[in-house]
Each structure stands twice: as C-alpha cells, then as structure tokens.
Design a protein around this motif. Structure first.
Motif, PDB file in Angstrom:
ATOM      1  N   MET A   1      17.025  18.015  64.616  1.00 18.28           N
ATOM      2  CA  MET A   1      16.899  19.279  65.344  1.00 18.28           C
ATOM      3  C   MET A   1      17.045  20.420  64.350  1.00 18.28           C
ATOM      4  N   ASP A   2      15.944  20.990  63.979  1.00 20.28           N
ATOM      5  CA  ASP A   2      16.075  22.104  63.043  1.00 20.28           C
ATOM      6  C   ASP A   2      16.400  23.348  63.851  1.00 20.28           C
ATOM      7  N   ALA A   3      17.653  23.474  64.068  1.00 19.28           N
ATOM      8  CA  ALA A   3      18.085  24.506  65.013  1.00 19.28           C
ATOM      9  C   ALA A   3      18.889  25.571  64.295  1.00 19.28           C
ATOM     10  N   VAL A   4      19.241  26.545  65.045  1.00 20.02           N
ATOM     11  CA  VAL A   4      20.147  27.552  64.538  1.00 20.02           C
ATOM     12  C   VAL A   4      21.461  26.875  64.202  1.00 20.02           C
TER      13      VAL A   4
ATOM     14  N   TYR B 147      14.435  32.866  72.627  1.00 21.23           N
ATOM     15  CA  TYR B 147      15.110  32.114  71.567  1.00 21.23           C
ATOM     16  C   TYR B 147      15.643  33.061  70.494  1.00 21.23           C
ATOM     17  N   GLU B 151      19.465  33.589  69.419  1.00 23.63           N
ATOM     18  CA  GLU B 151      19.825  33.354  68.035  1.00 23.63           C
ATOM     19  C   GLU B 151      20.618  34.540  67.505  1.00 23.63           C
ATOM     20  N   GLY B 398      23.758  23.652  70.505  1.00 21.80           N
ATOM     21  CA  GLY B 398      22.710  23.926  69.536  1.00 21.80           C
ATOM     22  C   GLY B 398      21.380  24.136  70.230  1.00 21.80           C
ATOM     23  N   MET B 399      20.529  24.830  69.551  1.00 20.06           N
ATOM     24  CA  MET B 399      19.240  25.144  70.152  1.00 20.06           C
ATOM     25  C   MET B 399      18.130  24.653  69.234  1.00 20.06           C
ATOM     26  N   ASP B 400      17.084  24.171  69.841  1.00 19.23           N
ATOM     27  CA  ASP B 400      15.915  23.744  69.102  1.00 19.23           C
ATOM     28  C   ASP B 400      14.768  24.628  69.563  1.00 19.23           C
ATOM     29  N   SER B 401      14.228  25.380  68.627  1.00 22.87           N
ATOM     30  CA  SER B 401      13.208  26.351  69.028  1.00 22.87           C
ATOM     31  C   SER B 401      11.986  25.660  69.629  1.00 22.87           C
TER      32      SER B 401
END
Lengths: 176, 804
Positions: A1-4, B147, B151, B398-401
């Motif tokens: 997961m390339d996430a923040v 998003y 962020e 967590g967030m995944d764009s």
C-alpha cells in the motif's frame, strides 16, 4: 500500500504525554502504593518504547497501554505477595509504619481514602472495570473493546463491583 | 457512588515529578529503537520545529488548571463541582507539559523572541469575543481531491485524535458514546463479506427546498403521548424521538437487556415477558456487536447496533513479559482472558448497524433487514417516521490513493457495502479533520434508506429541530503568544481557547442538505445548549480563554509553569445565529467566573443556570433575535443540572444542593416562570439520593405534569439505589410518594415509565411493576441472563489473595 505515512502509533514521548496519568492511575489502583505504581508506570512505557508496538490508531495504543499496565501490575503484586510484602495500605493507614505510610497514596479527604481502600479490596476484574469507568470516563462499550470482553460482562462487573464497594463503605461514609 | 468524588480522586492520581524524570532517564539510557528510529528524539525535534502544542488541539490542555486551579477547587473538600472538566484539563495539561520537557533545550530555536514583559498579567485584551464565522460548505470534485485534503489534514494534525472536550463536557455523551475514545477506534473499514473497491452507491440526494412543514412550535418537555395514557422517552423537542434502551407502545414494553431484546406484555400485576430475541453476539474476541439504543414506530422496532471486527491480533505482551520475568505464576491466575488481548490489530471494521425488526407479533420479532455505515454510533433522531442516524468514522489504518475504500466511509444494506459517493461528501471551509461524520436517513415503515451525507468533521453534540440537524464539536487551541527572555529565564507565553464548530444539516422528509457551518468561541454543555426558534439557532456557550507561561532556565535545566489564574477566567454567552449561521444577536458576559450547568429554551424564552457558589437562574428574552435580553436573574443555593418545563408557568430543576460540605445530595426545585421578569423558586426539596443518572441523562427522567409524576432512579444514603417518585403542587410543594426498592439493588441505566395505572421500572435484572395509586409492588418479572458471569460462560476465580 503506497500510502501516506499514517503510522498512527504514537511515539513514546507522545504516548507518555497523553497517557501517563491513565497508566499511573491504573497502576495505582492495582498496586495500592506509590512506589509499586511508579515501577509499573516506568515498566509500561519502557516496554512501549522497546516494542514500539505497531498499533494502528490512538485507540489501539490506549488499549495496549491499559492491558499492559494491568499485566505489569498483576505481576508485580503477585511477586510482592510471594515476598510477603504487604502492598495494600489499609494496614498502614494508622500510620504505625512510617515508611509504608510515606509510600501510600494519600488523597485529599478521608472519604476519598476510604473509597480508594474499598476499591483496593475489590476483586481485580471489578477493580479494572470500575477504574476505567469512573476514573477514565470510559463507556461500557469502550471498556469492552479495550479489555476484549463483552459489553454485557462489563455491565455485570460494573454493577457487582459497585455493589461490593457500597457494601464495604457501609457505615463509614455513605451510611451516616 | 458520587461521580464527583471519582473525578476529584482522578485528578490526584498523577505520577510524581521524580517518577517522570526517572522514566525520562531510563528512556535516554535505552538504545534507540529500531522499528521507529529515535522515537523520543524525533519527537523532540518535531517539538523544536515549531510551537507544537498549538497543533495539538485534541489533547485539550488547559494548563491553567495544571497545578493551581484543580487543587484549589478541590481543597475546599466536598464534591468538586467543577472537576468534571478540570479533571480532563488536568491530565491533558500534564501531557502537554511533558512534550515540552522532552523537547528540552532545543525547543527555543526557531521561535521568534518578543520583548520582555512583566511577569504579572498576561494580555487578555482579546478576551471573550464573538468570532462566529460562516463559511461555504462544498463537495470535493472527486475522490482524488478528497484524498489530498485528508492527506493534508493528517500532515497538519498534531494529534487530531477526536475532539474530546465536548464529549467529556457532556457527561451523557461521554458515557454513552465518547467520541474521543471509542470512535477513535475506527480504522480502515472493509466490507465484512466482500471487498468493495468501486463506489456503487447511487446518491438519492435531491436539492430539497428548505421548507419542511414545521409543526406549530410546541413547548418541549411533555413526555406523554398525545392520544394515549403512557409515557414516552423524555426528549428535548416534542415530537422528535430520541433513542433509548426502553420503549413502549402502551401495551408492550421493549427493553434492550445486555445483548437481547426482551418484550413484555404490560398488564399490571399480570405483566409477563413474551419473547426474548438475541440481537447481537460475540463470536470471538475480535468480532462482536452490541445493541445500543432503539426506536419503536408503529410495529417496527429499529435497533442501533455497534459492530466491530479486528482483523489480526498481535502477540500479547504477556508472553514475553512472563518469559522475562520471574513472576509468571501471577500471570497465570485470573484475568487470563484480558491479558490475551493485546489490542494490536492490522485491520478492523467498525460499523454502526441499524436493524429493523417487525414486532407486529411481539412474541416473535422478525428481522426484516439491516443497514450499516462506517464508524461508531454517535446519535440519532426520529421525526415523522424518518430515522436519522449519525456515526463517526476515523481513518487510522492508512490510506491508499488507489483504493477509495481505504479512505471513504462505506455504507450498505445486508452484507453489501459501497463507498459513499463523492457528491454526498462535504468539506468544511475552515476546519479540516481527518475523520468523517456520516448521516443517513431512513423511512422506517418502508425500511429503506432515503439519503446519506458525509461531512469531514465531528459531531460531539447533536441537536435536531423539525427542520434541521445541528452537529456541534469542540475545538481547542493552544498558541504561543509571546516569547522573550528575562534574567536567566526564557519565557514562553501561551494562550488557550475553546471554540465550537457548528454544522447545520437541513432535513426535509429525509433529504439531507449540509447547508452551513461556523466556528464560534466558547464551548457547549450539551444538546440542550442548542435550540432553534423561528428558523434561528440559539446557542449558549461558556467561554474560558486562558493562558499560562513557561519559565525555563536552560543553564540549570529547570523549568516551571506559572498560571495567572487559580480558575480560568470564565464567562458565558448566548448567541442567536441565522440559518446561514451568522450572528444576529448576542448576550455576552453573563455570570463571570461561573459556567453553564443547564440550559432550556421554551419558545421565545431561554433559561440558563450557571454556578459557582450560588445558582443563578437567568431568564432570557429571545423574541427579537437581534436583541436578546436578560429578563431576570435568580440566585439560589445549589444548582440545577437539568431543567424541565412542568406545566404552565413552571420549570422543574433537578440538581445538587450546595449546602453541607460532603454529602450534599440532590435537590429538586420548582421555579415559577410565569412572569419571566421575576422568576422565583417556589419550592426546593432536598432529596435523599445523592446522585442519579437523571442529572446527566435526560432520558433517565420521568416527568409528566398532567399525571403529576416525577420519577428517577438515584443512589441514596441509606444504601442501595431506589426509584424515587415525587409529585408536586403549588400549595404543598414536592411530596416524596415513594422510594421504591427494586429487584436490582445497585442498578444503572434504570428507566421508569407508566402505562395506565401502573408504573414500570426496568433495571438490568427485572421489570418491576407498581400501582400508581399507592406505589405498592404488584409484580416483578425477572430477566435472566444466560451468560451473566463472563464473556464466554467461564467464571475465573479473581479474588485478591488474603493478606497474611
């Protein structure tokens, strides 16, 4: 997961800043004296620092700290008993033993001391639930989540713990 | 127990300075952790980079009480009236202090230095002032923009872990839902049975006209159904129902008891339980649900249920702790279940579910369907057959764009889940918070969802009028206002402030329109602090801008805190806001150094109780929104925590008596408000009870002027809880008709209601029935709980070992 970067786990400093009173309070309720509580307090945050548990969310951090504090306190009191040390302060409340008396946590009023002593005498599971409910202002649902027990169980333990508290305090402060 | 005692005690249980420095030293001696390089020093660097506490509003310190204020209030002994908030401030202030200490000597680099100032007297020239700002609410263009906003909010957030202040200030919310805690648990939501990666919810929103046919304004507070002889849940606004754990339709009583729905045929002495339905369950430690509250509309019972599922559980701390410790036998006894739950999880689902049960046959409730939305249950209302459900959803996992499901709340029916459509999401102009409030509306009879809207923001307090839903949340700010050097000291001055964000959501027959928002100075007490009248919102606030300074002597590595006020300067205000939430009129500077303890609006008049030593009851004339005025002020001992219109020209107050140092108990007051220019206390009655849920949860109050009954459960000095029943008349004042002993000796969440000639009191263990005529017990129906002694049926021996 390339996430923040959302590692929401708190840094040790942040965790201490936010939860030091909570951890200390639980430790105090479960050890009954100042020095043991401080030992637990120190141990919990050292473990937190060493493990840097990968907890997602402030709530998880909090729950981790609660359960870890309970575990540390239990281990400490268990070993204290083996050493025949008397950690509970009701035996020292008359001030005969100055060393212990200096170690006991004194509240502002006699009533508060009595309430704390009664809390100390409760079975551990009731004590945990009552502490979180009254001192940490956590709801039944929140306690259930943090301790990993059912909400209904929390309610029952609350109710019984409360009943026992009143039983113990009868004739002292609430029955005059 | 008296909650004040606990709060006062809580404020005292703090680690000593030595303990903290011992810990600090121990941490410094630790090798830097591998997983998170330099956790401590990194935090210090962050701290050094700017005024960190200011970006940490959720921690809500009010350092003015750090060592001075709370102690001072507590030192007078007796119940600490102020401690509810102070206790929170206290711990938070301490937290704040430690961050700074950790920041240590590098803290000051990069901060501007101002000129020296005399030590006494911070500058509060911009003290309590009106700063309501209205701003445009808008929808993001697409998920991508959303998003980006999230962020940014994450990045900017020093610690936006929920706006704890308001929830805590409102005891009802703190106990019932507690956003700061339970809602914070929400993490990445995933569909329970399927992965949803494409948003498929079809928005049903329509641009509704702002013209719902509002019924005639009615005086709130009557709890009797119009055409029948039974009591209903005590609500703020007549006709707008609020969820509770007990409901009745006059023939049956429906009760949520632990995880079950119990239905009773209400028939005086012949009252019987007719069915029991399992509503929720816990399959294992990581998955479970529990019912919260419910509504009954015709034959449809709708139950709000919390559902949670934690994906994976980390290794419990207990394992390595006991292996490295010699006291493993301690770990073996008791609490085994608890210690196994090291709450580290990688994935979790927290949902608020809404289950529709057909109870046309009360002996066999049938589940029709179940809806769900992300987040923890926050609040709800039912008006005109439409149910409004509000939940709070925090992003923690967590967030995944690439995956909207990782940062957009989910919504669905049955097992299906889909992302909320981007056009149903609203961004607030000023306050960007990385969490959501989700509002949905349902047609109860048709069991269908009518609309949904999601706002980026919090809903700590919820108030609903006939036309609008208002979501209010508290925002805390702490700013470094001045920095200078004086002799050996570097002095840092801070000012702190509480403000409140208000969001207005238009509700027209279920269609939701996020219409306006504002931020205004001050903090709310609870939902009764808000009231809409003729389209305008009246809001009562306590303002407590405050400040403190830190004196730091780097050469000797010491620092100290200086608080200019034993108690934070407080004042109270009332504002009238337009539908666009701009200020129309205001009364400011009410009751200096006191704070609001209860508020009630009836039509064009508002009543406000503030308290410090005496209880001033203010009557406010709000008929001209641009020119609200104080009509009268009455000072009496004690204070009322709940105000309830009780018949023509009468206002009932439930509160505390301030006389007596330690065990001053509850007090009932009846105010004559027939002449708002000369409000008077007709009667005051000291109650045996010293504490009651009624003081902080209006749903626990049974009050009906027509039937002349005032009922609440309280804890008395003679041991055990009782259900107290009073009546009142102008000639003789209050009369205690009975202190009823229930089947439960120590109960909580006790509800009393009447149907016809009988009073029914529901506790966790039984439904006790009394004849209203003489309050004699006519029946007691026990409620058994199969799993009473433990989560999974096992009772662990938990007794504390006997002392030698």
């Amino acid at each position: 997961m390339d996430a923040v970067a959302t590692r929401v786990c708190l840094s040790t400093t942040e965790a201490i800043a936010r939860y030091r009173d909570m951890v200390y309070g639980i430790a105090l309720t479960h050890t009954g004296n100042r020095s043991d509580a401080e030992d637990v307090f120190q141990e919990v945050f050292l473990v937190y620092h060493r493990k840097q548990p990968s907890l997602e969310g402030d709530e998880r951090c909090k729950a981790w700290l609660i359960t870890t504090t309970l575990n540390c306190a239990r281990q400490l009191t268990a070993s204290s008993w083996r050493r025949k040390v008397v950690p509970l302060y009701e035996s020292t409340v008359d001030g005969r033993d100055e060393e212990r008396d200096g170690d006991r946590f004194a509240f502002r009023t006699e009533e508060q001391d009595a309430v704390f002593a009664a809390l100390q005498q409760l079975p551990r599971k009731y004590r945990s639930v009552l502490h979180l409910f009254y001192f940490e202002d956590m709801s039944v649902a929140q306690i259930a989540l943090a301790l990993g027990i059912e909400a209904g169980t929390v309610k029952v333990q609350l109710s019984r713990g409360r009943a026992q508290m009143r039983e113990r305090l009868k004739g002292e402060y609430f029955d005059e | 127990m008296n909650n004040n005692i606990f709060r006062d005690m809580r404020a005292q249980m703090k680690p000593s300075a030595e303990a903290l420095s011992r810990l600090e030293a121990a941490l410094e001696a630790e090798p830097v952790a591998d997983k998170v390089p330099g956790a401590v020093s990194a935090a210090a660097a962050e701290t050094a980079a700017g005024p960190p506490p200011a970006s940490n509003p959720a921690v809500a310190p009010s350092p003015a009480s750090g060592s001075g204020a709370a102690r001072t209030t507590g030192s007078s002994r007796g119940p600490n009236r102020r401690s509810r908030r102070l206790a929170i401030y206290l711990s938070a202030a301490a937290a704040f202090a430690l961050v700074l200490i950790a920041g240590g000597s590098v803290l000051l680099s990069g901060l501007p230095f101002g000129g020296p100032k005399p030590l006494d007297g911070l500058d509060f020239s911009d003290s309590p002032s009106l700063v309501a700002q209205a701003g445009a609410v808008r929808a993001p263009a697409d998920y991508e923009e959303l998003y980006g906003i999230l962020e940014e909010a994450y990045t900017a957030r020093g610690g936006f872990y929920g706006n704890g202040v308001m929830e805590i200030a409102s005891a009802e919310d703190a106990v019932a839902s507690g956003a700061a805690v339970s809602d914070a648990a929400a993490g990445q939501s995933t569909a329970p049975s399927e992965d949803v990666d494409v948003p498929t919810v079809t928005p049903t929103a329509t641009e509704e006209a702002d013209t719902a046919a509002a019924p005639e304004a009615v005086a709130p507070g009557t709890s009797v159904a119009a055409d029948s002889d039974y009591s209903e849940t005590n609500t703020q606004v007549k006709g707008i129902d609020e969820a509770d754990i007990v409901k009745t339709d006059g023939t049956h009583i429906y009760a949520l008891t632990q995880n079950e729905l119990a239905i009773f045929k209400a028939d005086g002495p012949n009252t019987v339980e007719v069915s029991r339905t399992q509503l929720a369950s816990q399959t294992d430690y990581s998955t479970g649900s529990s019912p919260r509250e419910m509504y009954l509309v015709d034959d449809m019972l709708t139950v709000v249920i919390d559902y949670y599922h934690y994906g994976t559980v980390d290794e419990p701390y207990l394992e390595d702790a006991s292996s490295s410790s010699s006291s493993s036998e301690g770990a073996a006894e008791g609490d085994a279940a608890t210690s196994q739950i090291a709450p580290a999880v990688s994935e979790e689902t927290l949902e608020t579910r809404l289950a529709f049960y057909d109870v046309s046959d009360p002996t066999a409730p049938t589940l029709i369907t179940q809806f769900a939305q992300s987040g923890n249950y926050r609040n709800s209302r039912v008006y005109d057959g439409t149910l409004y459900l509000i939940s709070s959803y925090y992003l923690y996992a967590g967030m995944d764009s690439e995956d909207p499901g990782s940062f957009v709340p989910l919504i669905g029916e049955g097992e299906a889940r889909a992302c909320i459509a981007v056009e149903d999401i609203r961004i607030m102009p000023e306050v960007q918070q990385p969490h959501y409030t989700i509002i949905t509306s349902y047609d109860i009879v048709g069991q269908e969802r009518l609309d949904q809207k999601t706002v980026l923001g919090e809903a700590g307090t919820v108030y609903m009028s006939y036309d609008n839903l208002y979501l209010a949340s508290s925002i805390y700010t702490d700013e470094v206002s001045n920095l200078y050097e004086d002799s050996v000291y570097t002095i840092e001055e801070h000012t702190t402030k509480n403000s409140t964000q208000i969001i207005r959501v238009g509700v027209a027959a279920g269609a939701l329109d996020v219409a306006a928002q504002c931020v205004i100075d001050g903090m709310l007490l609870n939902q009764f602090s808000l009231d809409e009248y003729e389209g305008n919102l009246r809001i009562a606030l306590t303002l407590n801008n405050s400040g403190y300074r830190i004196l730091r002597d780097i050469s000797h590595n010491v620092e100290s805190y200086q608080y200019d006020f034993e108690n934070p300067p407080q004042t109270n205000a009332l504002y009238v806001l337009s539908p666009s939430l701009t200020v129309l009129g205001a009364i400011e500077g009410l009751a200096e150094d006191e704070r609001i303890y209860s508020v009630r609006f009836t039509g064009s008049v508002g009543y406000m109780v503030t308290y410090r030593q005496m209880d001033p009851l203010f009557a406010l004339d709000l008929s001209d929104p641009a020119n609200p005025q104080v009509l009268s002020e009455l000072k009496i001992p004690g204070f009322s925590a709940y105000l309830h219109p009780f018949g023509e020209g009468r206002l009932l107050g439930l509160g505390y008596d301030a006389d007596g140092a330690r065990t001053d108990g509850m007090k009932l007051s009846m105010f004559d408000v027939s002449d708002p220019f000369a409000v008077s206390e007709l009667y005051a009655e000291s109650a045996e009870a010293y504490d009651s849920e009624a003081l902080y949860n209006h749903k626990a109050v049974l009050a009906d002027a027509e039937r002349n009954i005032i009922g609440f459960y309280g804890y008395g000095d003679s041991g055990g809880g009782r259900y107290y029943v009073y009546r009142y008349d102008d000639a003789g004042g209050f009369e205690l008709r009975g202190a009823l002993t229930l089947s439960t000796e120590y109960g909580y969440e006790i509800r009393g209601l009447f149907i016809g000639e009988y009073l029914y009191v529901l506790s966790g263990d039984a439904l006790d029935v009394f004849a209203l005529e003489d309050l004699g017990t006519v029946a007691s129906v026990p409620i058994s709980h199969p799993d009473e002694d433990g989560g999974f049926g096992k009772v662990m021996p938990m007794a504390v070992p006997e002392q030698p």
